[in-house]
Design an enzyme around this catalytic site. Structure first.
Site, PDB file in Angstrom:
ATOM      1  N   ASP A  60       6.021  14.047   1.615  1.00  0.00           N
ATOM      2  CA  ASP A  60       5.280  12.805   1.436  1.00  0.00           C
ATOM      3  C   ASP A  60       5.500  12.260   0.033  1.00  0.00           C
ATOM      4  O   ASP A  60       5.946  12.986  -0.866  1.00  0.00           O
ATOM      5  CB  ASP A  60       3.774  13.057   1.684  1.00  0.00           C
ATOM      6  CG  ASP A  60       3.018  11.778   2.028  1.00  0.00           C
ATOM      7  OD1 ASP A  60       1.838  11.871   2.428  1.00  0.00           O
ATOM      8  OD2 ASP A  60       3.606  10.674   1.876  1.00  0.00           O
ATOM      9  N   ASP A  95       1.787   8.255  -5.650  1.00  0.00           N
ATOM     10  CA  ASP A  95       1.729   7.156  -6.621  1.00  0.00           C
ATOM     11  C   ASP A  95       1.791   7.677  -8.040  1.00  0.00           C
ATOM     12  O   ASP A  95       2.376   7.061  -8.915  1.00  0.00           O
ATOM     13  CB  ASP A  95       0.438   6.338  -6.415  1.00  0.00           C
ATOM     14  CG  ASP A  95       0.453   5.669  -5.053  1.00  0.00           C
ATOM     15  OD1 ASP A  95       1.397   4.898  -4.798  1.00  0.00           O
ATOM     16  OD2 ASP A  95      -0.418   5.978  -4.236  1.00  0.00           O
ATOM     17  N   GLY A 123      -2.244   7.021  -1.763  1.00  0.00           N
ATOM     18  CA  GLY A 123      -3.062   5.992  -1.140  1.00  0.00           C
ATOM     19  C   GLY A 123      -2.615   4.583  -1.462  1.00  0.00           C
ATOM     20  O   GLY A 123      -3.225   3.613  -1.026  1.00  0.00           O
ATOM     21  N   GLU A 141      -2.651  11.283   5.556  1.00  0.00           N
ATOM     22  CA  GLU A 141      -1.757  12.035   4.649  1.00  0.00           C
ATOM     23  C   GLU A 141      -2.430  13.325   4.195  1.00  0.00           C
ATOM     24  O   GLU A 141      -1.812  14.389   4.159  1.00  0.00           O
ATOM     25  CB  GLU A 141      -1.400  11.179   3.442  1.00  0.00           C
ATOM     26  CG  GLU A 141      -0.465  10.030   3.774  1.00  0.00           C
ATOM     27  CD  GLU A 141      -0.230   9.112   2.592  1.00  0.00           C
ATOM     28  OE1 GLU A 141      -1.108   9.012   1.711  1.00  0.00           O
ATOM     29  OE2 GLU A 141       0.847   8.498   2.541  1.00  0.00           O
TER      30      GLU A 141
HETATM   31  O1  DER Z   1       0.194   5.834   0.048  1.00  0.00           O
HETATM   32  C1  DER Z   1       0.793   6.870  -0.288  1.00  0.00           C
HETATM   33  O2  DER Z   1       0.232   7.872  -0.760  1.00  0.00           O
HETATM   34  C2  DER Z   1       2.264   6.865  -0.150  1.00  0.00           C
HETATM   35  O3  DER Z   1       2.773   8.140  -0.167  1.00  0.00           O
HETATM   36  C3  DER Z   1       2.785   5.966  -1.218  1.00  0.00           C
HETATM   37  O4  DER Z   1       1.879   5.829  -2.268  1.00  0.00           O
HETATM   38  C4  DER Z   1       4.089   6.384  -1.822  1.00  0.00           C
HETATM   39  O5  DER Z   1       4.634   5.200  -2.198  1.00  0.00           O
HETATM   40  P1  DER Z   1       6.183   4.892  -2.274  1.00  0.00           P
HETATM   41  O6  DER Z   1       6.930   6.094  -1.755  1.00  0.00           O
HETATM   42  O7  DER Z   1       6.375   3.694  -1.422  1.00  0.00           O
HETATM   43  O8  DER Z   1       6.396   4.647  -3.720  1.00  0.00           O
END
Ligand code: DER
Length: 233
Positions: A84, A87, A98, A106
């Site tokens: 995953d 940010d 988030g 998540e």
């Molecule tokens: O929302 C989240 O936690 C996502 O994983 C996201 O924040 C990751 O963002 P990006 O991979 O588009 O930079």
């Protein structure tokens, strides 16, 4: 561009290093970096043996678009490995997640997973949470409680803002679970204080989940602008 390249770099390296032939149930996160994770997993020679568990509607589409078998958290409450995005990432592998408003599923997938591997571009490697380019900790709340939770967050020293759907949608963003998101700025959060703040927010009536991920990530792959990768464990 450099950011996009570093996303792909981190995602491919993370899958190549960590997806083993013994793995069967794979968690797929949300956001723009995990697009490359789904792409790489979709290239696995044993892809027909895999089942992929999504973290929201966008994640579900990535699984389908890459010809991977779709599973659910109801069917697969035990996941071998999850990939995953994030940010912000601190020195303890504490995360702010988030930004894509998918934090509940998540965190559910992360909690179901034996290991969570984070993939991110260099902008996320902030070292301390709360310094990032997005402002605040995303918090998923039941709509009926959002004003009460906002008052409680202000008492905790935060600056709560309900995430607007504009320009796509008038009114608040509504998550895949039918809830609102409050982005609450607490300033910088030292790594040693993240767990305590998470617990205080989580205890508020009306809070479904927070975007503070403590003790969930086992590794992080950061794609750097110079084409190198920083691996954190
Ligand atoms: O929302 C989240 O936690 C996502 O994983 C996201 O924040 C990751 O963002 P990006 O991979 O588009 O930079």
């Amino acid at each position: 561009d450099l950011v996009e390249k570093s996303k792909k770099l981190s995602a491919y390296a993370a899958v190549d290093d960590n997806l083993l032939s013994t793995h069967r149930v794979i968690g797929i996160g949300s956001g723009s970096t995990v697009v490359y994770v789904a792409e790489r997993v979709g290239q696995a020679s044993n892809k027909s043996d895999l089942v992929c568990v999504p973290t929201g509607f966008q994640s579900r589409q990535l699984i389908i678009d890459n010809g991977l078998r779709l599973g659910s958290t109801e069917e697969y409450p035990e996941i071998d490995i999850a990939f995953d995005g994030a940010d912000e990432i601190d020195t303890n592998l504490g995360l702010i997640k988030g930004g894509g408003a998918c934090l509940f599923q998540e965190k559910l997938v992360a909690a179901c997973s034996k290991q969570l591997v984070v993939v991110a571009d260099y902008r996320k490697d902030t070292g301390v949470l709360g310094k990032g380019w997005r402002k605040g900790v995303p918090i998923e709340v039941v709509p009926a409680a959002y004003t009460k939770v906002s008052l409680d967050l202000a008492k905790l020293g935060g600056k709560p803002v309900v995430r607007s759907g504009l320009p796509a949608k008038a009114g608040p963003v509504v998550t895949d679970n039918g809830n609102f998101i409050i982005d609450c700025d607490f300033g910088e959060i030292p790594p040693a204080q993240v767990a305590e703040l998470n617990a205080k927010i989580k205890a508020l009536v009306g809070v479904v989940e927070t975007g503070l991920f403590v003790g969930l990530a086992s590794k992080a792959y950061i794609g750097n602008a110079d084409g190198t990768i920083t691996k954190k464990t």
